[in-house]
Motif scaffolding. Structure first.
Motif: not given
Length: 247
Positions: A205-206, A25, A28
């Motif tokens: 996540i998140p 994450a 990204e």
């Protein structure tokens, strides 16, 4: 929501489970990563995951119950010549679930506190003042909501201690843009959580990330990752910023 593209992120326990999800994450979002695992080889799969994002990546190893190995790892990071802007103290150890909890050996408390409390705080102490000098930093320490279960006393006690020290450290830096947070993923189906856990790892996540992206100088907060389930990162950060600091 702060833009973290190009920032350097240290993630402990990055080789699998929640750490691997955090690594992907953050990659990204354009962050450069330092991935920690017990061995370099353990981190190879996540290293391959994040390379597609075109970021810079380093890998370090240490057994976090061994303070000499931890110190060596921190020195190695210093010698890389990069500045650590964000720390995810994700690595943790859960010892045996003991129905006969009165027979819990001292060694399980010792190991739990070394890995779950002492190691993450030594990492915090190593980087936090450098963050303060530069005027920016984020630290996210992984907490737990285990309560009223003496069968898991070494783990829950070590996490409770981490919570206390984290909040105290956050208070010391409350007037800066070094934001120190706790994040609780809840019981997830990782290698540590087991197949009977309530939540899929991806559900955290998140929520586990919001402490890195908040941009309001409010510190010492405790984020329950499941409160942000199925949100976009932007939605989750906006919600997190509504949560007040305890200071």
């Amino acid at each position: 929501m702060v833009d973290l593209k190009g920032k350097w992120v240290l993630i402990t326990g990055a080789s699998r489970g929640l750490g691997r999800l955090i690594a992907n994450a953050m990659a990204e979002q354009g962050c450069n990563l330092i991935l920690h695992g017990r061995t370099i080889e353990h981190c190879q799969p996540v290293l391959e995951d994040v390379q597609k994002f075109g970021i810079e990546t380093r890998v370090v190893s240490a057994e976090l119950s061994d303070m000499a190995q931890l110190e060596k790892m921190l020195t190695e990071i210093d010698e890389m010549g990069v500045q650590i802007d964000i720390v995810f103290n994700n690595a943790g150890l859960q010892t045996t679930y003991r129905n006969e909890f009165l027979e819990t050996p001292v060694s399980e408390f010792e190991t739990s506190f070394r890995i779950n409390t002492i190691a993450p705080m030594m990492i915090c102490y190593h980087f936090v003042e450098k963050m303060a000098e530069r005027g920016f930093g984020r630290i996210i320490n992984t907490s737990s909501d285990i309560n009223l279960e003496p069968q898991q006393a070494p783990y829950s006690a070590s996490k409770a201690a981490l919570d206390k020290i984290t909040r105290d450290l956050a208070y010391a830096y409350r007037d800066s843009d070094v934001i120190i947070s706790l994040a609780n993923p809840a019981w997830c189906k990782t290698d540590m959580g087991g197949a009977n856990a309530y939540f899929e790892p991806e559900s955290a996540i998140p929520g586990l990330l919001v402490g890195a992206f908040v941009n309001d100088k409010k510190t010492g907060r405790y984020f329950n990752a499941q409160d942000f389930k199925n949100m976009t990162l932007e939605e989750a950060v906006a919600k997190a910023e509504l949560q007040e600091s305890p200071y």
